[in-house]
Structures are given as C-alpha cells and as structure tokens.
Motif scaffolding. Structure first.
Motif, PDB file in Angstrom:
ATOM      1  N   ARG A 199       0.815  -1.217   0.000  1.00  0.00           N
ATOM      2  CA  ARG A 199       0.000   0.000   0.000  1.00  0.00           C
ATOM      3  C   ARG A 199       0.842   1.256   0.000  1.00  0.00           C
ATOM      4  O   ARG A 199       0.429   2.294  -0.494  1.00  0.00           O
ATOM      5  CB  ARG A 199      -0.887   0.046   1.247  1.00  0.00           C
ATOM      6  N   ARG A 203       0.544   5.129  -1.682  1.00  0.00           N
ATOM      7  CA  ARG A 203       0.663   6.349  -0.899  1.00  0.00           C
ATOM      8  C   ARG A 203       1.813   7.213  -1.423  1.00  0.00           C
ATOM      9  O   ARG A 203       1.683   8.426  -1.531  1.00  0.00           O
ATOM     10  CB  ARG A 203       0.897   6.020   0.581  1.00  0.00           C
ATOM     11  N   ALA A 206       0.814   8.950  -4.545  1.00  0.00           N
ATOM     12  CA  ALA A 206      -0.031  10.103  -4.205  1.00  0.00           C
ATOM     13  C   ALA A 206       0.820  11.252  -3.676  1.00  0.00           C
ATOM     14  O   ALA A 206       0.503  12.426  -3.879  1.00  0.00           O
ATOM     15  CB  ALA A 206      -1.081   9.700  -3.173  1.00  0.00           C
ATOM     16  N   GLY A 226     -12.696   1.828   0.228  1.00  0.00           N
ATOM     17  CA  GLY A 226     -12.925   2.655   1.409  1.00  0.00           C
ATOM     18  C   GLY A 226     -12.888   1.873   2.702  1.00  0.00           C
ATOM     19  O   GLY A 226     -13.087   2.421   3.778  1.00  0.00           O
ATOM     20  N   ALA A 227     -12.615   0.544   2.610  1.00  0.00           N
ATOM     21  CA  ALA A 227     -12.598  -0.291   3.817  1.00  0.00           C
ATOM     22  C   ALA A 227     -11.509   0.141   4.796  1.00  0.00           C
ATOM     23  O   ALA A 227     -11.602  -0.093   5.987  1.00  0.00           O
ATOM     24  CB  ALA A 227     -12.390  -1.759   3.434  1.00  0.00           C
ATOM     25  N   GLY A 228     -10.459   0.789   4.284  1.00  0.00           N
ATOM     26  CA  GLY A 228      -9.360   1.209   5.158  1.00  0.00           C
ATOM     27  C   GLY A 228      -9.447   2.666   5.559  1.00  0.00           C
ATOM     28  O   GLY A 228      -8.493   3.206   6.109  1.00  0.00           O
ATOM     29  N   GLY A 229     -10.559   3.309   5.246  1.00  0.00           N
ATOM     30  CA  GLY A 229     -10.706   4.714   5.611  1.00  0.00           C
ATOM     31  C   GLY A 229     -10.485   5.649   4.428  1.00  0.00           C
ATOM     32  O   GLY A 229     -10.016   5.235   3.363  1.00  0.00           O
ATOM     33  N   GLU A 231      -8.425   8.128   4.009  1.00  0.00           N
ATOM     34  CA  GLU A 231      -7.054   8.429   3.634  1.00  0.00           C
ATOM     35  C   GLU A 231      -6.573   7.469   2.550  1.00  0.00           C
ATOM     36  O   GLU A 231      -6.007   7.881   1.538  1.00  0.00           O
ATOM     37  CB  GLU A 231      -6.184   8.263   4.880  1.00  0.00           C
ATOM     38  N   GLN A 232      -6.840   6.162   2.774  1.00  0.00           N
ATOM     39  CA  GLN A 232      -6.388   5.165   1.816  1.00  0.00           C
ATOM     40  C   GLN A 232      -7.143   5.273   0.506  1.00  0.00           C
ATOM     41  O   GLN A 232      -6.601   4.995  -0.560  1.00  0.00           O
ATOM     42  CB  GLN A 232      -6.564   3.765   2.404  1.00  0.00           C
TER      43      GLN A 232
ATOM     44  N   PHE B 316     -14.266   5.618  12.952  1.00  0.00           N
ATOM     45  CA  PHE B 316     -14.515   4.964  11.664  1.00  0.00           C
ATOM     46  C   PHE B 316     -15.023   3.539  11.831  1.00  0.00           C
ATOM     47  O   PHE B 316     -15.964   3.118  11.173  1.00  0.00           O
ATOM     48  CB  PHE B 316     -13.231   4.967  10.832  1.00  0.00           C
ATOM     49  N   GLU B 513      -3.515   1.733  10.422  1.00  0.00           N
ATOM     50  CA  GLU B 513      -4.471   2.547  11.173  1.00  0.00           C
ATOM     51  C   GLU B 513      -5.196   1.729  12.242  1.00  0.00           C
ATOM     52  O   GLU B 513      -5.501   2.236  13.302  1.00  0.00           O
ATOM     53  CB  GLU B 513      -5.463   3.228  10.221  1.00  0.00           C
TER      54      GLU B 513
END
Lengths: 342, 541
Positions: A199, A203, A206, A226-229, A231-232, B316, B513
């Motif tokens: 990952r 990042r 980006a 979007g499972a990791g939030g 930011e990811q 979250f 996270e």
C-alpha cells in the motif's frame, strides 16, 4: 518464595485447562496469512457448520513449529499466503494427501496437487500501480528497469516472498545474467528504500515520491473500496492499475493455499473447511471482502478488480518457477537490492 | 537445607537460560550446502556494515542527547527543571517499532508535518516540495537515537548527581571556569556510566526487527529472518545468529570495560549534590527548550499521533472486541511471567549474596545471558527444546490415558513465560542485586545473632528492605514482557493475540491505522514504570 509457589500453581492450572482436549467439534489453523483477512470467511463457516475455528498467525516459523510439535501438533489445516511457502510445507513432510470430489471439482487441476497435498484457495496478480498523471497504459515486467523510471519506482523489500516469486519467474524465463542486470536496473529506479508494504506504493505515488509501484492486485481493492478509511481511498485515487505482462507471456499470478497437516487431530473437519473454502459462497467472500481472484471458475471477480482488464495468467506454471526461487533470493543479495543508494 | 535449595534454583535458572543458546548452536552445525559461501560473500559484509553504522549513529545520538539532557537538569536550575527531570524518561514507554511506525506516518509527504511546511512555504503539492524520505539509514538512526537516549540519561544523571559535587567544587576553587567543568571534570568522570547506558541502548537496537524493517535498513537481525523464512534455511539463520552474538559480546565487553571504574562511584555514593546554577531570562528558556526537545521527539510526537489516529479509527470502525481480549491476554501472561521472573531473579541474586563465591556469581551471570540474545534468535532456540518436552509429555499422556495428548507448554502459554523469563531475567537479577547490595551485611549478622534462622532473616530483613527494588524491577520486566514481539509471535498458543502481535499482524497486512489503538495501550501501560522509576531514582540519589 511464596510468590514462586503460587505462580507455579497458577501456571499449572492454566496449563491443564488449556491443554485438555475438548469434545466440541473444532478445527485448528496455523496460518502465515494474517487471519484478519480470512476471518469473515471463517465466521461464515462457523455459522453454517457449528465447527469452532481456532487460528494462530505465524508469520514465520510455521514449518519449524509444526515439525517441532510432531505428532502432538494440534494443527489441522496449514494455510500460506504464498505458493512457495505452500510447497515448502509439502517438501518438509508436514502435510498429508486429501482426496475429495468436491475439491477436485471446484479447483482447476493446475491449482492443486495431483495427490491432494495442497490446494490453492485464491489468486492475485503482481501488478503495477501507475500515477494517473503519467501517460502509461501498458507495461511489461521487462520494462521495470527502463531508464525512464530512474528514481521513480517504489517497491517493497526484494526479499519479500511477493517479490522473490516475481524475480524467480523472470529468472526462469531470462536466465541469470539478464535477471541480474534487470534487478540492478530496478534498484537504480528505486525512489526510496525497498521497504514497507504494497500500500505504501500507492501512498508514495499520491505523495509524488514515485511514478510507478509494484504491488499486489487486491491491495488496490482494499484501498479503493474505502474499507481502510478515507485516507487510503485518496491514495488509490491517485493511481491506476496496470496488469503487466511478460514480453512473450502473461501476467504473474501467485496463490494463497492450504494443506491438511500430517498429524491433524481433526482431519475430517479440516477437509470440511477446505471444501467450504472453495465453495461458491466462500469464493465470493474472497472476492468481495478481500478483492482476490477466486480459484473456482463459477465465482465472480469483484468489479473493482475486473476493471483492470482481463487477466491473462502467464503460461509458466508456479511449479516450474519454484526451483528458481532460492537463486532469485541470492541475486537480490548480490545486487544489494535492499540497501538504498550505493 | 534451605541453602542448597536456593543453589538448586540458581543453577536451574542458569541452565534454562543456556538451553536455547545450546539449541541454536546445535542447529547451526547442520549442513547448509554452499549457502554459507553466499552469506559470507554477499550478506554478512553489507548487513554487518549497516548494523555497525546503525549502532554507531544511534550510540552517538543517544550519548549526545542523553548526556546533554542529564547535564542540563543536574547542573542548572530553571523553571520547569523538575518536570524535565522525570519527563525525559518518557520515551522508555515507546517501543522502537511503534516509534518507527508513528514517524513514517508523521513525516510522510502527505502527513501533517510536511503539510504544514508546504503551507508555510506556499507550495500546493508534494510534487513541488518535500523533505527527504525517512526510510533510510539516517531516519533509522534518528528514530532509534531519540527513543533510546533515556538509557544514557538515566545512568549519566545518576553519575552527575552522586559524583559531581565534591570534585566540581574543587575544580571551581582551582579556577576552572564553569563552562570547563563539564568537559574537563564531569564528563570524564561520567564516562563509564555513559558507556553502560549506551550498551543498554545498543542491545535494544540489536534486538529490533520491526523498526528496521519499516525503515528499510537491512541489519543482521533482518537477514536472520530472510535466511530463515525466504530460503527456509534454519541452519543458515542460526549461523548468522551466532555471528550476531559476536557483536553482542563486543557490546557487553564495552559495558564490562566501563564498569571497571564503578567502585569509584560506589565510594562517592553518599556525596552531597552539586550546587545547581540558577538560570534566568533567555538562558532559562533556552535550557528548558533544549531539555524539552528530546521529549517532544521521543515521546510527545508519537504519543500525540497515536491518540489522534486511535480516535479517528474508533470513529470509523468502532472498538474491536479482539483488542480487549488481546489486552487481557497481554496483561495476564505478562503478570504471570513477571512473578516468575521476580521470584527466580530474587533467588539467584540472593544466592550470590549469602554465598559470595565464584560459582554463585557465575550462576548469576549465566541466568542473565538471555538479555544478550535477540528475541528472534531466542525464540527459535526455545521452540526446539520446549516442543521436544511437549512431544514426550504428550505421548506419555496418550500411553497412560488413551486420550490424545495436547501440547502442555506451547498450548498453555507456558512457553511464553519461559521465553520472557530467559529474555528478561537480567533486569530482575540486576535490579534486585543492586537493591540487596544496599543492605549492609551488619543487618544480617544482627538478625542471626538475635536468633532468627536464615529464612527468618530473609523474610524479616531482606524481603522488606528489597521492596522498592523488587517493585522497580517488576514494573520494568512487566513492560518489557508486554512489548515483546518476536518470541511471542513464534511461541504463542492458538487463538492467542497479545497487543504486540495484534499490532504486528495489522502492520503485516498494511492496515497500520487499525493498530494505533493497540500501540496506544502499550505506550500508556509503559508510562507507569517510567513514573515509578522517576520517583525512586529521586529517592535514591
């Protein structure tokens, strides 16, 4: 001294309580794959059959542990995240053959052992994440060392099994000299130390640190869904995924898989779990929760992954590549792949 | 009779500590084909060089920061000094792998620090401006240096407090300027203490797997892993591990060499404290800022980051039940191990006191040897003999009852208690020994003369007077058990996650996270002994 005696007493009671075999139906998994990834599937199995699933994540040392435990080992099912590690289990003699119509019907012959010593459960491709700002729509593995990517490529440790599997395939096709030059080129292309996870490649793209990154296909799904939030999600938004191919072949595919342990105390439950793992329902979960390619022909690929294009697996089989793995790992040392710079 | 029992315990502790090392040596003699040639040519030179650079850099920063901070709080008085004095110990609560993982995020081009920098400098994208990437040797050196300097701070400060008073005053009278006292008097006197602190810090570097992995520095410890896991060559890995022990021995010799002069320190133990120079105005602010910087980098930064990340994560995804289970697992196993380690440690140190002989000192040193063995290596060394015992017990049980034999030691977590004991016995033995040495032998004689048997003297004199050293050792051991990663990973039973393995598992699948909360709990519990340490080191100066 009193403390000491009490400690021994307490430890003894704990030991007896923990070691006593229970009568409830259960199955024990030793896995090199982080169990969080397959937990939803194991939960579904438990709900359907009532069989309790116990796991221990042994990132390294699975073989040593099973071997050392010998006939007393509680391990029923051994799961690995990488094909090479799966075959290591078989070679170490800690597995046993399984004959099952269900398994043979669901898993294509190329993705299981003829004697039933191992079965692949899910697949993923070693792909390239490319910056959206880059005008790049296709790439070959051979091009990863191109000068146009000098100081612009991100990759994790060259000794990680995901990478040694890729390097071994290259070695099998191109021979030692070419592979060494290629690895030196990739090292020269590194934008930062070969470290972290896949990952991090997205990042760092980006962040403008690199233009392309080598990574596994499913990480894109985990980020983009979007499972990791959020930011990811933003990292994945910065990249597009290209399915690379070999000049004269297809895309590199590796598999996660499982084998029944040689001394499995709950062999029947282990086979039952294996059969469940290749069922349509579990294969759908592999694809939906984990964004992997299902091994079962009847299960669907997740739309996020299907959007990469049609996967054309390389013709070289995993078994053919396997003998090159040790030498590939040595070449990584020889070009000093994991030391950034010099 | 009692006495021989003590000796048996001491020798058993020594034997148990040696067992894993013997097991590794036995594994290393296996045939590895031509692998050793490859290792010597391509692996050892680079990895040893990296390891040495990392050790040297970390040692330099830890020495500079630790000694400097100790001098500031010992020689000067200013507003906030009392706070700095204990807060400078706080980085001890942060394991190296958590420090690395926090700074990877904080200093990432998309992270807060570089974001603010870009905003200040007027850049809109990291493509236009960014700082050099932390995943490099210099990054690892900074991370290790700022999280490990407290070891040097602790020992250097103790030295400044106990030694500097008389000699500095003499130096003043003889006309050495105030600024010269540090370089010409205090520093040379504190050199042995600093070396002890540095060697402790360097042992932590050698034990680390996670931080150097995150930061892309290929150390010897990392190559042990690679050789074992990627090449599935345990014998080769054991060979590298044994070569590593050579470096460890070198570090230990540094420490012993430094301790040559320690008797010196003991003689001055009751010395008066140095008169602190009162600072005002700018110089007071400067002193406070200088003392605050290492705390900010080594503790406040990562702790704040973890708090923010944990809150975001709870918002979250909620609070996971696995975290609660892992906390309970961690606390209960660490507590059991701590009790075992304290009891055995006390026995070993006590034997050395009541039988001041070569054999008892040897037993004490051998029992402590595990601290010098990196956790990864120790774990392999423990697995083999422990599993052998389990197999034997299992088949005996099967033969006796007809029921399937389980794994008594590996299945119950007893193997973990063993691993922690082997690894951390040194902390317990060392701390308790230091505590016992403060009890004058005259007390023993008085107690015996008054008719108490040996056991009575132990219960009524030694144990009560050792309470504070037992507490301090216990807390340090507890926190170390709680943070322990490599041995826990290999030896834990089914369905057992500790906070550290949970965190590592999350990091392994790249979901850092999710790990923030586990890391935060580790750091929070780790603060407890730091506070106690700060309190006791004040009482005992």
């Amino acid at each position: 001294m009193r403390n000491h005696i009490m400690t021994l007493g307490a430890a003894g009671i704990l030991a007896v309580a923990a070691a006593a075999p229970t009568l409830a139906q259960e199955v024990n998994i030793y896995t090199t794959r982080e169990p969080g990834l397959i937990q939803p599937i194991l939960d579904a199995f438990n709900a359907e059959t009532g069989i309790k699933v116990n796991t221990v994540f042994l990132e390294s040392g699975l073989i040593e542990r099973v071997k050392a435990e010998g006939e007393s080992s509680p391990a029923d099912l051994l799961m690995t995240v990488d094909f090479g590690a799966l075959i290591d289990l078989v070679n170490a003699g800690v597995t046993q053959p399984v004959q099952s119509e269900v398994l043979n019907a669901a898993v294509p012959a190329s993705l299981r052992d003829a004697d039933g010593q191992w079965f692949a459960l899910s697949g993923r491709a070693r792909v390239v994440y490319a910056s959206k700002e880059l005008d790049l729509d296709s790439i070959t593995y051979e091009q990863l060392d191109d000068e146009e990517f000098r100081g612009k490529l991100c990759i994790r440790s060259g000794q990680h099994p995901y990478n040694t599997a890729m390097f071994a395939a290259y070695l099998a096709k191109h021979g030692e000299e070419e592979t060494k030059t290629w690895l030196q080129g990739i090292k020269a292309n590194q934008a930062r130390a070969a470290a972290g996870g896949d990952r991090d490649g997205a990042r760092d793209i980006a962040a403008g640190l690199c233009d392309i990154a080598v990574a596994n296909s499913y990480y894109y799904g985990l980020m983009a869904s979007g499972a990791g939030g959020d930011e990811q999600k933003a990292w994945s938004d910065a990249v597009k995924v290209i399915l690379p191919t070999f000049e004269d072949g297809g895309t590199l595919v590796n598999v996660s898989g499982a084998a029944v342990a040689a001394h499995a105390p709950n062999r029947d439950e282990a086979v039952q779990l294996l059969e469940y793992l290749v069922s349509d329902e579990a294969q759908r979960l592999y694809a939906e929760a984990n964004f992997e390619y299902p091994v079962s022909a009847t299960a669907e690929v997740h739309p996020l992954i299907a959007a990469f294009g049609t996967l054309q697996p390389d013709g070289q089989s995993l078994t053919e590549v396997l003998p090159f793995r040790a030498r590939a790992s040595e070449l990584v040392d020889e070009v000093n792949f994991d030391t950034f710079g010099n | 009779m009692t006495i021989s029992l003590w000796a048996v315990v001491a020798f058993a502790a020594a034997a148990l500590a040696l067992l894993p090392i013997i097991a590794i040596a036995a594994t290393a003699v296996a045939d590895t084909g031509d692998l050793w040639g490859h290792i010597v040519q391509f692996v050892l030179p680079q990895a040893s060089w990296n390891t040495l650079v990392l050790l040297a850099g970390t040692g330099l920063i830890a020495t500079f920061v630790g000694t400097g901070a100790a001098w500031i709080v010992s020689a000067y008085d200013f507003r906030g000094r009392a706070f700095l004095e204990w807060a400078l110990l706080l980085p001890l609560a942060v394991p190296t792998y958590i420090m690395a993982y926090a700074y990877l995020d904080i200093l990432n081009p998309l992270g807060p620090v570089q974001g603010v920098l870009r905003w200040v400098l007027g850049y809109s994208s990291p493509r236009q401006f960014r700082l050099p990437d932390i995943r490099a040797m210099w990054g690892a050196i900074l991370v290790f240096g700022f999280v490990l300097y407290p070891y040097v701070y602790l020992t250097a400060r103790a030295m400044f407090l106990t030694q500097a008073a008389n000699v500095t005053e003499v130096a003043c009278v003889l006309g050495v300027p105030r600024s010269g006292i540090f370089w010409r008097v205090a520093l040379p006197l504190a050199r042995p203490a600093i070396a002890v602190g540095v060697s402790l810090a360097l042992m932590e570097v050698l034990n680390d797997v996670g931080a150097s992995q995150f930061l892309g520095v290929r150390t010897l410890t990392a190559t042990v892993y690679t050789t074992w896991v990627v090449r599935t060559d345990l014998a080769g890995a054991s060979q590298i591990a044994l070569s590593m022990l050579a470096i460890v021995l070198a570090v230990l010799m540094l420490e012993r060499w430094a301790r040559r002069n320690q008797r010196y320190a003991a003689a001055a133990q009751n010395a008066r404290q140095m008169q602190r120079q009162r600072l005002r105005g700018h110089s007071a602010v400067l002193a406070f800022a200088l003392g605050l910087a290492p705390i900010a980098i080594g503790f406040a930064g990562p702790a704040l980051y973890l708090v923010v990340a944990a809150i975001r994560r709870i918002e979250f995804a909620g609070f996971s039940s696995s975290l609660l289970r892992a906390t309970l697992n961690t606390v209960s196993v660490s507590a059991i191990a701590t009790l075992a380690i304290l009891s055995v440690g006390f026995a070993v140190a006590y034997v050395a006191r009541i039988h001041a002989a070569r054999w008892s000192a040897t037993a004490m040193r051998l029992a402590s040897i595990g601290y010098a063995v990196p956790g990864t290596v120790l774990a392999i060394g423990i697995l083999v003999p422990v599993a052998a015992v389990d197999r034997t017990l299992g088949s005996a049980w099967h033969a006796w009852t007809g029921l399937p034999g389980g794994l008594l030691l590996l299945g119950s977590g007893a193997a973990l208690v063993y691993a922690y004991s082997a690894r951390f016995m040194a902390i317990s033995v060392g701390g308790i020994e230091a505590g016992l040495s403060r009890i004058p032998p005259a007390y023993d004689h008085a107690s015996r003369t008054l008719g108490h048997p040996a056991i009575g003297t132990l219960l009524r004199v030694h144990l009560p007077l050792s309470r504070s050293s037992l507490t301090a050792a216990g807390l340090l051991v507890f926190v170390d058990c709680m943070k322990e990663l490599p041995a826990t990973l290999l030896l834990r039973p089914l369905n057992f996650e500790s906070l550290a393995t949970l965190l590592y598992g999350e990091a392994a699948r790249g979901t850092y996270e999710d790990a923030a909360l586990a890391a935060l709990i580790i750091v929070a519990i780790g603060i407890l002994p730091v506070i106690l340490l700060a309190k006791t080191s004040r009482t005992f100066r």
